[in-house]
Motif scaffolding. Structure first.
Motif, PDB file in Angstrom:
ATOM      1  N   GLY B  27       0.777  -1.231   0.000  1.00 48.09           N
ATOM      2  CA  GLY B  27       0.000   0.000   0.000  1.00 48.09           C
ATOM      3  C   GLY B  27       0.804   1.274   0.000  1.00 48.09           C
ATOM      4  N   THR B  28       2.094   1.161  -0.293  1.00 44.24           N
ATOM      5  CA  THR B  28       2.929   2.352  -0.351  1.00 44.24           C
ATOM      6  C   THR B  28       4.075   2.091  -1.315  1.00 44.24           C
ATOM      7  OG1 THR B  28       4.169   3.968   0.962  1.00 44.24           O
ATOM      8  CG2 THR B  28       4.422   1.650   1.564  1.00 44.24           C
ATOM      9  N   SER B  29       4.743   3.128  -1.724  1.00 48.59           N
ATOM     10  CA  SER B  29       5.890   2.949  -2.612  1.00 48.59           C
ATOM     11  C   SER B  29       7.068   3.743  -2.074  1.00 48.59           C
ATOM     12  CB  SER B  29       5.554   3.412  -4.033  1.00 48.59           C
ATOM     13  OG  SER B  29       5.194   4.780  -4.025  1.00 48.59           O
ATOM     14  N   ASN B  30       8.256   3.206  -2.336  1.00 51.39           N
ATOM     15  CA  ASN B  30       9.509   3.824  -1.908  1.00 51.39           C
ATOM     16  C   ASN B  30       9.515   4.215  -0.425  1.00 51.39           C
ATOM     17  OD1 ASN B  30      12.135   4.639  -2.412  1.00 51.39           O
ATOM     18  ND2 ASN B  30      11.550   6.765  -2.716  1.00 51.39           N
ATOM     19  N   PRO B  31       9.114   3.287   0.434  1.00 50.49           N
ATOM     20  CA  PRO B  31       9.124   3.621   1.863  1.00 50.49           C
ATOM     21  C   PRO B  31      10.538   3.547   2.431  1.00 50.49           C
ATOM     22  CG  PRO B  31       8.495   1.346   1.594  1.00 50.49           C
ATOM     23  CD  PRO B  31       8.679   1.894   0.196  1.00 50.49           C
ATOM     24  N   ASN B  32      10.779   4.273   3.513  1.00 54.12           N
ATOM     25  CA  ASN B  32      11.978   4.043   4.317  1.00 54.12           C
ATOM     26  C   ASN B  32      11.685   2.822   5.197  1.00 54.12           C
ATOM     27  OD1 ASN B  32      13.046   6.341   3.244  1.00 54.12           O
ATOM     28  ND2 ASN B  32      13.121   7.498   5.146  1.00 54.12           N
ATOM     29  N   LEU B  33      12.614   1.883   5.196  1.00 54.89           N
ATOM     30  CA  LEU B  33      12.406   0.647   5.954  1.00 54.89           C
ATOM     31  C   LEU B  33      13.496   0.470   7.001  1.00 54.89           C
ATOM     32  CD1 LEU B  33      11.439  -1.707   2.979  1.00 54.89           C
ATOM     33  CD2 LEU B  33       9.912  -0.739   4.700  1.00 54.89           C
ATOM     34  N   TYR B  34      13.151  -0.170   8.088  1.00 55.68           N
ATOM     35  CA  TYR B  34      14.056  -0.288   9.230  1.00 55.68           C
ATOM     36  C   TYR B  34      13.988  -1.685   9.831  1.00 55.68           C
ATOM     37  CZ  TYR B  34      13.266   4.752   8.907  1.00 55.68           C
ATOM     38  OH  TYR B  34      13.144   6.042   8.434  1.00 55.68           O
ATOM     39  N   TRP B  35      15.117  -2.144  10.361  1.00 52.65           N
ATOM     40  CA  TRP B  35      15.166  -3.338  11.205  1.00 52.65           C
ATOM     41  C   TRP B  35      15.643  -2.910  12.592  1.00 52.65           C
ATOM     42  CZ3 TRP B  35      12.946  -7.794  10.602  1.00 52.65           C
ATOM     43  CH2 TRP B  35      12.759  -8.349   9.334  1.00 52.65           C
ATOM     44  N   TYR B  36      14.876  -3.344  13.594  1.00 52.68           N
ATOM     45  CA  TYR B  36      15.243  -3.109  14.988  1.00 52.68           C
ATOM     46  C   TYR B  36      15.346  -4.457  15.702  1.00 52.68           C
ATOM     47  CZ  TYR B  36      13.966   1.871  14.686  1.00 52.68           C
ATOM     48  OH  TYR B  36      13.900   3.203  14.354  1.00 52.68           O
ATOM     49  N   ARG B  37      16.138  -4.475  16.781  1.00 51.13           N
ATOM     50  CA  ARG B  37      16.178  -5.637  17.652  1.00 51.13           C
ATOM     51  C   ARG B  37      15.828  -5.202  19.064  1.00 51.13           C
ATOM     52  NH1 ARG B  37      21.415  -8.959  17.403  1.00 51.13           N
ATOM     53  NH2 ARG B  37      22.314  -7.060  18.276  1.00 51.13           N
ATOM     54  N   GLN B  38      14.978  -5.998  19.665  1.00 50.54           N
ATOM     55  CA  GLN B  38      14.550  -5.739  21.035  1.00 50.54           C
ATOM     56  C   GLN B  38      15.122  -6.853  21.892  1.00 50.54           C
ATOM     57  OE1 GLN B  38      10.282  -5.933  21.550  1.00 50.54           O
ATOM     58  NE2 GLN B  38      10.295  -4.343  23.103  1.00 50.54           N
ATOM     59  N   ALA B  39      16.157  -6.550  22.648  1.00 42.62           N
ATOM     60  CA  ALA B  39      16.774  -7.551  23.516  1.00 42.62           C
ATOM     61  C   ALA B  39      16.480  -7.194  24.966  1.00 42.62           C
ATOM     62  CB  ALA B  39      18.285  -7.600  23.276  1.00 42.62           C
ATOM     63  N   ALA B  40      16.438  -8.185  25.794  1.00 47.79           N
ATOM     64  CA  ALA B  40      16.094  -7.981  27.202  1.00 47.79           C
ATOM     65  C   ALA B  40      17.026  -6.966  27.841  1.00 47.79           C
ATOM     66  CB  ALA B  40      16.181  -9.312  27.954  1.00 47.79           C
ATOM     67  N   GLY B  41      16.406  -5.934  28.453  1.00 50.03           N
ATOM     68  CA  GLY B  41      17.188  -4.928  29.160  1.00 50.03           C
ATOM     69  C   GLY B  41      17.904  -3.930  28.268  1.00 50.03           C
ATOM     70  N   ARG B  42      17.684  -4.018  26.954  1.00 51.37           N
ATOM     71  CA  ARG B  42      18.430  -3.122  26.052  1.00 51.37           C
ATOM     72  C   ARG B  42      17.528  -2.285  25.170  1.00 51.37           C
ATOM     73  NH1 ARG B  42      23.555  -5.952  23.405  1.00 51.37           N
ATOM     74  NH2 ARG B  42      23.995  -3.754  23.063  1.00 51.37           N
ATOM     75  N   GLY B  43      16.247  -2.431  25.324  1.00 57.12           N
ATOM     76  CA  GLY B  43      15.332  -1.613  24.553  1.00 57.12           C
ATOM     77  C   GLY B  43      15.351  -1.961  23.072  1.00 57.12           C
ATOM     78  N   LEU B  44      14.979  -1.005  22.253  1.00 55.94           N
ATOM     79  CA  LEU B  44      14.909  -1.193  20.806  1.00 55.94           C
ATOM     80  C   LEU B  44      16.146  -0.597  20.169  1.00 55.94           C
ATOM     81  CD1 LEU B  44      11.182  -0.373  20.233  1.00 55.94           C
ATOM     82  CD2 LEU B  44      12.298  -2.397  19.370  1.00 55.94           C
ATOM     83  N   GLN B  45      16.930  -1.443  19.563  1.00 58.41           N
ATOM     84  CA  GLN B  45      18.176  -1.013  18.944  1.00 58.41           C
ATOM     85  C   GLN B  45      18.029  -1.012  17.431  1.00 58.41           C
ATOM     86  OE1 GLN B  45      21.436  -3.809  19.302  1.00 58.41           O
ATOM     87  NE2 GLN B  45      22.935  -2.149  19.435  1.00 58.41           N
ATOM     88  N   LEU B  46      18.339   0.113  16.798  1.00 64.59           N
ATOM     89  CA  LEU B  46      18.291   0.206  15.339  1.00 64.59           C
ATOM     90  C   LEU B  46      19.456  -0.587  14.753  1.00 64.59           C
ATOM     91  CD1 LEU B  46      17.072   1.483  12.760  1.00 64.59           C
ATOM     92  CD2 LEU B  46      18.630   3.411  13.134  1.00 64.59           C
ATOM     93  N   LEU B  47      19.136  -1.503  13.845  1.00 66.03           N
ATOM     94  CA  LEU B  47      20.165  -2.332  13.212  1.00 66.03           C
ATOM     95  C   LEU B  47      20.501  -1.831  11.808  1.00 66.03           C
ATOM     96  CD1 LEU B  47      18.796  -5.884  14.143  1.00 66.03           C
ATOM     97  CD2 LEU B  47      20.520  -4.531  15.352  1.00 66.03           C
ATOM     98  N   PHE B  48      19.494  -1.688  10.964  1.00 68.31           N
ATOM     99  CA  PHE B  48      19.680  -1.267   9.577  1.00 68.31           C
ATOM    100  C   PHE B  48      18.526  -0.371   9.153  1.00 68.31           C
ATOM    101  CE2 PHE B  48      23.006  -4.303   8.681  1.00 68.31           C
ATOM    102  CZ  PHE B  48      22.693  -5.385   9.481  1.00 68.31           C
ATOM    103  N   TYR B  49      18.802   0.475   8.171  1.00 72.12           N
ATOM    104  CA  TYR B  49      17.707   1.171   7.530  1.00 72.12           C
ATOM    105  C   TYR B  49      18.001   1.302   6.047  1.00 72.12           C
ATOM    106  CZ  TYR B  49      20.347   5.611   7.616  1.00 72.12           C
ATOM    107  OH  TYR B  49      21.279   6.596   7.432  1.00 72.12           O
ATOM    108  N   SER B  50      16.928   1.506   5.282  1.00 72.30           N
ATOM    109  CA  SER B  50      17.058   1.572   3.836  1.00 72.30           C
ATOM    110  C   SER B  50      16.119   2.637   3.291  1.00 72.30           C
ATOM    111  CB  SER B  50      16.716   0.215   3.210  1.00 72.30           C
ATOM    112  OG  SER B  50      16.642   0.320   1.810  1.00 72.30           O
ATOM    113  N   VAL B  51      16.673   3.489   2.419  1.00 73.24           N
ATOM    114  CA  VAL B  51      15.844   4.535   1.815  1.00 73.24           C
ATOM    115  C   VAL B  51      15.451   4.187   0.397  1.00 73.24           C
ATOM    116  CG1 VAL B  51      16.786   6.325   3.322  1.00 73.24           C
ATOM    117  CG2 VAL B  51      17.854   5.876   1.092  1.00 73.24           C
ATOM    118  N   GLY B  52      15.934   3.046  -0.119  1.00 74.96           N
ATOM    119  CA  GLY B  52      15.574   2.641  -1.465  1.00 74.96           C
ATOM    120  C   GLY B  52      16.173   1.292  -1.813  1.00 74.96           C
ATOM    121  N   ILE B  53      15.789   0.782  -2.986  1.00 78.08           N
ATOM    122  CA  ILE B  53      16.277  -0.526  -3.430  1.00 78.08           C
ATOM    123  C   ILE B  53      17.798  -0.545  -3.442  1.00 78.08           C
ATOM    124  CG2 ILE B  53      16.360  -2.161  -5.361  1.00 78.08           C
ATOM    125  CD1 ILE B  53      13.600  -1.174  -6.167  1.00 78.08           C
TER     126      ILE B  53
END
Lengths: 109, 111
Positions: B27-53
């Protein structure tokens, strides 16, 4: 460095008591700040953002630039408010959300 | 409507095995996409992001990699998993007006 700090890992209150979830940030310039909530077995979802200045589910948060804080408040806690709460800001480079470590709110009767 | 799909929901993998987690957006095109990891006691950590193919930015040096082979597909991979890779992985995309939408997550346990 841009950083979000949530000093409390767990906050336990009784139903009807006031709630304040603390959030402090480090950011040069004007930050865009958010509160996200994750209820048990549900997706992380936006609770509120500071620029909209709205109240969602009775929660409010005021940006205090002098104290670099964005604390989340509710005058009377409900049991259904029990969840994990994350404070976050949009990073200047890359437009990614940077999160604090989260605070678990537990409301008991 | 705009939706985000993430799978699998849970995964148990032995140490040293490969990993592939997939995230797709509709339902969208060219979105910014993100991967986060949620580990115990460490909150949400940004791993990767992508602004395009084909455009991937890595936030934290680690045993993981990401790829974006299509506009609405974001993949998290590892050639050899470590015990420390265990955690809850969340995919997200950025919509209009700075709204971020999160997937339902994958619970990865490395044994």
């Amino acid at each position: 460095a841009q950083r979000v700090t949530q000093p409390e890992k767990l906050l336990s209150v009784f139903k009807g008591a006031p709630v304040e979830l603390k959030c402090n940030y480090s950011y040069s310039g004007s930050p865009e700040l958010f509160w996200y909530v994750q209820y048990s077995r549900q997706r992380l979802q936006l609770l509120l953002r500071h620029i909209s200045r709205e109240s969602i589910k009775g929660f409010t948060a005021d940006l205090n630039k002098g104290e670099t804080s964005f604390h989340l408040k509710k005058p009377f806690a409900q049991e259904e408010d029990s969840a994990m709460y994350y404070c976050a800001l949009i990073r200047q480079a890359g437009t990614a959300l940077i999160f604090g470590k989260g605070t678990t709110l537990s409301v008991s009767s | 409507s705009q939706t985000i799909h993430q799978w699998p929901a849970t995964l148990v993998q032995p140490v040293g095995s490969p990993l592939s987690l997939e995230c797709t957006v509709e339902g969208t095109s060219n979105p910014n996409l993100y991967w986060y990891r949620q580990a115990a006691g460490r909150g949400l950590q940004l791993l990767f992001y992508s602004v395009g193919i084909g455009q991937i930015s890595s936030e934290v040096p680690q045993n993981l990699s990401a790829s974006r082979p299509q506009d609405r597909q974001f993949i998290l991979s590892s050639k050899k998993l470590l015990l420390s890779d265990s955690g809850f992985y969340l995919c997200a995309w950025r919509g209009r007006a700075d709204g971020y939408t999160f997937g339902s997550g994958t619970r990865l346990t490395v044994v």
